[in-house]
Design an enzyme around this catalytic site. Structure first.
Site, short mmCIF file in Angstrom:
data_model
loop_
_atom_site.label_atom_id
_atom_site.label_comp_id
_atom_site.label_asym_id
_atom_site.label_seq_id
_atom_site.Cartn_x
_atom_site.Cartn_y
_atom_site.Cartn_z
N SER A 154 0.86 -1.18 0.00
CA SER A 154 0.00 0.00 0.00
C SER A 154 0.90 1.23 0.00
CB SER A 154 -0.89 -0.03 1.25
OG SER A 154 -1.65 1.13 1.34
N LYS A 203 -1.33 -0.89 -4.24
CA LYS A 203 -2.51 -0.09 -3.88
C LYS A 203 -2.05 1.35 -3.69
CE LYS A 203 -5.05 0.00 0.51
NZ LYS A 203 -5.89 -0.84 1.39
N LEU A 204 -2.69 2.26 -4.40
CA LEU A 204 -2.35 3.68 -4.27
C LEU A 204 -3.39 4.38 -3.41
CD1 LEU A 204 -1.47 4.71 -7.96
CD2 LEU A 204 0.09 3.90 -6.17
N ASN A 262 -10.04 6.04 1.43
CA ASN A 262 -10.30 6.27 2.86
C ASN A 262 -11.40 7.31 3.08
OD1 ASN A 262 -7.00 5.47 3.09
ND2 ASN A 262 -8.41 4.48 4.51
N ASP A 291 -14.03 -1.07 3.25
CA ASP A 291 -13.06 -1.25 4.33
C ASP A 291 -13.70 -0.68 5.61
OD1 ASP A 291 -10.99 -1.05 6.14
OD2 ASP A 291 -9.59 -0.02 4.84
O1 SMG Z 1 -0.48 -2.18 6.82
O2 SMG Z 1 0.44 -2.00 4.85
C1 SMG Z 1 -0.35 -1.64 5.71
C2 SMG Z 1 -1.23 -0.44 5.38
C3 SMG Z 1 -2.38 -0.82 4.55
O3 SMG Z 1 -3.36 0.99 3.39
C4 SMG Z 1 -3.35 0.32 4.39
N1 SMG Z 1 -4.19 0.54 5.39
O4 SMG Z 1 -7.34 2.00 4.69
O5 SMG Z 1 -6.54 0.14 4.07
C5 SMG Z 1 -6.42 1.20 4.67
C6 SMG Z 1 -5.15 1.60 5.39
C7 SMG Z 1 -5.47 1.93 6.78
C8 SMG Z 1 -4.67 2.96 7.41
S1 SMG Z 1 -3.05 2.58 7.71
C9 SMG Z 1 -2.65 3.46 9.12
MG MG Z 2 -8.55 0.98 3.26
#
Ligand code: SMG
Ligand code: MG
Length: 373
Positions: free
Chosen positions: A142, A168-169, A198, A246
């Site tokens: 991510s 994932k961007l 998000n 999510d």
């Molecule tokens: O743990 O590699 C990881 C992060 C994955 O993008 C990620 N998580 O919304 O999916 C999401 C985010 C949550 C916030 S990370 C603090």
């Molecule tokens: Mg997410």
């Protein structure tokens, strides 16, 4: 159930690279760690877990201080009452937790620590307990919002060299079409690519989001506010690219509602957010029954949470690569063994409980406060 005590530690680990999303940026991973100490059949046993809460209510209403109070004042005393009564502990703990409204992050942390302790005492790996059957877990990376497209392309190029096959961007209004187009142009149409907003868009942005169709994305994650299932359903009806929820999925009931409303084509299951690994498994099973693919989400976990997430991600309907990257993507120095990428996969540990080997010296080094309850 044997007597137990729970130690809560507040800790911070520097991230190798700041992580910015539509909701803010972090340069350190702040974490609440739980150690559940009890007597096993062969001596003392420690179960470990981490809480997904941040220092501020950035992603979730719960944050580290509220979780700490909830555990000390309500949930640990409740677990002690459950432990004093007869019968199998974990199912009764789950029932008791379900009776308390809200607070999924605090509940997940407590149940996970208890689960890890019980399984370590019984000598059983968490993956076996949950029914996981894979010894390699396909994972992705991510990628946060960068200062410039050039920085983003450098990061993505580096991750592809590291061996990640799915990217994932993070996107938000003003940082979406250009970065996605640039990554597609630089790395090709075959790169499995998805985006995560998000919750940054509103229903009035639906025409704009429909233009993402041309990028051939694996999925678009959580474009709208968590409680707006109808907006997600409207987008999903018009977009061929799968919509993935999510933050909207906080329980089995919310997953059932999202599926019934056709608000989601895929689910990012974060055990921390849904109240723990047992509920995460139930959501996985429900999604499987409806043909909805899942992936295991991440909260930049330390090795403690990463080991547990890998155990969960071995379940059969986690058919999309998880947000569980190698240790080096997050930390120069973790508090457990490192997890390394092998052919774009991570290998779940096979030891009892989560299989995380917690390095107590490393934990001491990052701890800033502690409470025993
Ligand atoms: O743990 O590699 C990881 C992060 C994955 O993008 C990620 N998580 O919304 O999916 C999401 C985010 C949550 C916030 S990370 C603090
Ligand atoms: Mg997410």
């Amino acid at each position: 159930m044997r007597p137990f005590e729970v130690e809560l530690r507040r800790a911070a680990l520097p991230l190798v690279r700041p992580f910015r999303t539509s909701r803010g940026a972090e340069t350190d991973k702040h974490v609440l760690l739980l150690q559940w100490r009890t007597e096993g059949p062969h001596g003392p046993v420690s179960g470990w877990a981490e809480c997904g809460a941040d220092p501020e209510p950035t992603y979730y209403p719960e944050y580290i201080d509220t979780v700490t109070r909830a555990l000390v004042d309500v949930l640990v005393p409740m677990a002690r009452e459950v432990a004093a009564a007869d019968g199998p502990f974990l199912p009764r703990l789950r029932t008791a937790l379900d009776d308390v409204p809200g607070m999924p992050l605090a509940k997940a942390a407590l149940e996970s620590a208890a689960l890890d302790a019980e399984l370590r005492a019984a000598g059983m790996p968490l993956s076996t307990y949950l029914g996981g059957h894979r010894d390699r877990i396909p994972v992705g990376v991510s990628v946060g919002i960068a200062d410039s497209i050039d920085d983003l392309l450098d990061w993505v190029g580096g991750y592809l060299e590291d061996g990640y096959h799915r990217v994932k961007l993070k996107v938000r209004p003003g940082w979406d079409v250009e970065p996605v187009r640039a990554v597609r142009e630089a790395f090709g149409d075959d790169l499995p690519l998805q985006v995560d907003a998000n919750q940054a868009y509103r229903t009035s942005d639906i025409p704009h989001l429909l233009t993402f169709e041309r990028f051939g994305l694996l999925l678009i994650e959580q474009p709208f506010p968590a409680d707006d299932l109808l907006a997600h359903a409207r987008l999903a009806a018009d977009l061929r690219t799968p919509v993935c929820l999510d933050e909207s999925i906080t329980s089995l009931g919310s997953a059932a509602a999202a599926i019934a409303l056709r608000a989601t084509d895929a689910i990012n299951i974060k055990p921390a957010r849904v109240g723990g690994y047992l509920t995460a498994r139930s959501i996985h099973d429900l999604a499987a029954a409806h043909g909805i693919p899942c992936f295991c989400g991440g909260m930049l976990e330390t090795g403690v949470g990463r080991a547990m997430n890998l155990a969960l991600a071995g379940l059969p309907n986690f058919t999309l690569p998880g947000d569980i990257s190698a240790t080096s993507r997050y930390f120069a120095q973790d508090i457990t063994q490192s997890f390394e990428l092998v052919d774009s996969c991570l290998v779940p540990p096979t030891g009892p409980g989560s299989g995380a080997d917690v390095d107590l010296d490393a934990v001491e080094e990052v701890t800033s406060a502690r409470i025993t309850c």
